[in-house]
Design an enzyme around this catalytic site. Sequence first.
Site, short mmCIF file in Angstrom:
data_model
loop_
_atom_site.label_atom_id
_atom_site.label_comp_id
_atom_site.label_asym_id
_atom_site.label_seq_id
_atom_site.Cartn_x
_atom_site.Cartn_y
_atom_site.Cartn_z
N PRO A 190 -9.35 72.23 9.76
CA PRO A 190 -9.72 73.62 9.50
C PRO A 190 -10.82 74.04 10.47
O PRO A 190 -11.89 73.45 10.50
CB PRO A 190 -10.25 73.57 8.06
CG PRO A 190 -10.70 72.16 7.86
CD PRO A 190 -9.88 71.29 8.76
N MET A 191 -10.54 75.05 11.30
CA MET A 191 -11.51 75.49 12.31
C MET A 191 -11.74 76.98 12.18
O MET A 191 -10.79 77.77 12.20
CB MET A 191 -11.00 75.14 13.72
CG MET A 191 -10.92 73.65 13.98
SD MET A 191 -10.23 73.26 15.62
CE MET A 191 -8.47 73.52 15.31
N CYS B 11 -19.44 70.99 7.63
CA CYS B 11 -19.79 71.98 8.65
C CYS B 11 -21.27 71.85 9.02
O CYS B 11 -22.14 71.96 8.16
CB CYS B 11 -19.49 73.39 8.17
SG CYS B 11 -19.94 74.66 9.38
N GLY C 158 -8.57 68.41 15.77
CA GLY C 158 -9.15 69.75 15.78
C GLY C 158 -9.11 70.38 17.15
O GLY C 158 -8.12 70.99 17.56
N ARG C 159 -10.20 70.21 17.90
CA ARG C 159 -10.36 70.94 19.15
C ARG C 159 -9.25 70.66 20.16
O ARG C 159 -8.89 71.54 20.95
CB ARG C 159 -11.73 70.61 19.76
CG ARG C 159 -12.89 71.24 18.99
CD ARG C 159 -14.24 70.78 19.51
NE ARG C 159 -14.50 69.38 19.17
CZ ARG C 159 -15.53 68.68 19.64
NH1 ARG C 159 -16.37 69.24 20.48
NH2 ARG C 159 -15.71 67.43 19.27
N GLN D 10 -9.47 75.54 2.21
CA GLN D 10 -10.78 74.89 2.21
C GLN D 10 -11.87 75.88 1.83
O GLN D 10 -11.93 76.99 2.36
CB GLN D 10 -11.09 74.29 3.58
CG GLN D 10 -12.35 73.43 3.55
CD GLN D 10 -12.78 72.93 4.91
OE1 GLN D 10 -13.27 73.71 5.72
NE2 GLN D 10 -12.61 71.64 5.16
N ASN E 83 -11.47 61.70 11.76
CA ASN E 83 -11.52 62.90 12.58
C ASN E 83 -12.63 62.75 13.61
O ASN E 83 -13.68 62.21 13.32
CB ASN E 83 -11.79 64.11 11.67
CG ASN E 83 -12.01 65.41 12.43
OD1 ASN E 83 -12.93 66.16 12.14
ND2 ASN E 83 -11.17 65.72 13.39
N GLY E 84 -12.34 63.20 14.83
CA GLY E 84 -13.37 63.18 15.87
C GLY E 84 -12.87 62.56 17.16
O GLY E 84 -12.51 61.37 17.20
N ASP E 85 -12.78 63.37 18.22
CA ASP E 85 -12.50 62.90 19.58
C ASP E 85 -11.07 62.47 19.86
O ASP E 85 -10.81 61.86 20.89
CB ASP E 85 -13.45 61.76 19.98
CG ASP E 85 -14.90 62.20 20.06
OD1 ASP E 85 -15.14 63.41 20.15
OD2 ASP E 85 -15.79 61.32 20.01
#
Length: 329
Positions: free
Chosen positions: A18-19, A102, A228-229, A72, A204-206
């Site tokens: 979720p972004m 967040c 995500g990104r 969310q 999550n992450g990278d």
Amino acid sequence: MVKIGKIELPEFPLLLAPMEDVSDPPFRRLCKLHGADLMYSEFISSEGLIRDAIKSRQKLDIFDYERPVGIQIFGGDEEAMEMSAKIVDTVQPDLVDINFGCPVKKVVCKGAGAGVLKDVDLMVRLTKAVIKGTNLPVTVKTRLGWDESSINIDEVAERLQDVGVQALTVHARTRAQMYKGHSDWSHIERVKNNPRITMPIFGNGDIDSPEKALEYKNKYGLDGMMIGRAAIGYPWIFDEIKHYFKTGERLAAPNINDRVEAARNHLIWSMEWKGEHVGIVEMRRHYTNYFKGIPHFKEHRNKLVTLNDHNALLAVFDEIKQDYAGQLI
């Protein structure tokens, strides 16, 4: 197979993060088309929902083609979280997710998001309030802890599971790191290996390539991963990772026609959902990512981010396809 309540996901599912200002229905639709297994709305303020804020209410829009999908919410007040969970319940997503991760100052200063990591008792009370307010499965997304000296994800995971949380996603950074530095998935691995933990644990992450996805899948032994990104302007990441898992080979990169089709669909779906003017304006932030790395693209990009007529924009897409026809990019 991974289960969250009655939701059945494939083995080692790929989740879309979720972004804020990104994970709206048009973007989610593209990611679903390209292999995302579970997606979430942008995070929604519990206070905004209760006040009937238009932007918050609009974020509740979900569509059958994107299921399973979660909504969310975030907030720091128990009563507001329970009431907002009841509101979310009425639109019947597949699950409710709580944002305890967040790191943005305006959220943290309200005692919400990653700010709750400093008070695990409050986190538990807020979670119980949401569970009380919904009949849906409740999941949580959080971080490792507030900073390097207060990593408390082990306690958080146990206590959240004890009150009824049915899956946990951990961004492998502290709040102090924001989105900088390296993520450290070893902490999530430790949570997964805790014999008390039975709920699915997602990392999550990278994750920005099929190679890294496979490395982390094999190294940390989690139940799935959230992206995500790396998906912004590149929804193909999900298909590419799944193909690499199965074959050990990379899918061919999207060509210019693929990129134009994705950007065009994103624009059309944005206009359908938000209205023509807002859809056109809010789409502008995405073009750089869709056409990243394409040489001599400045003139086309300038048109995409300045034109206000949808027919003119669609004509630009046709120009791009024509100008780059047959070129390897």
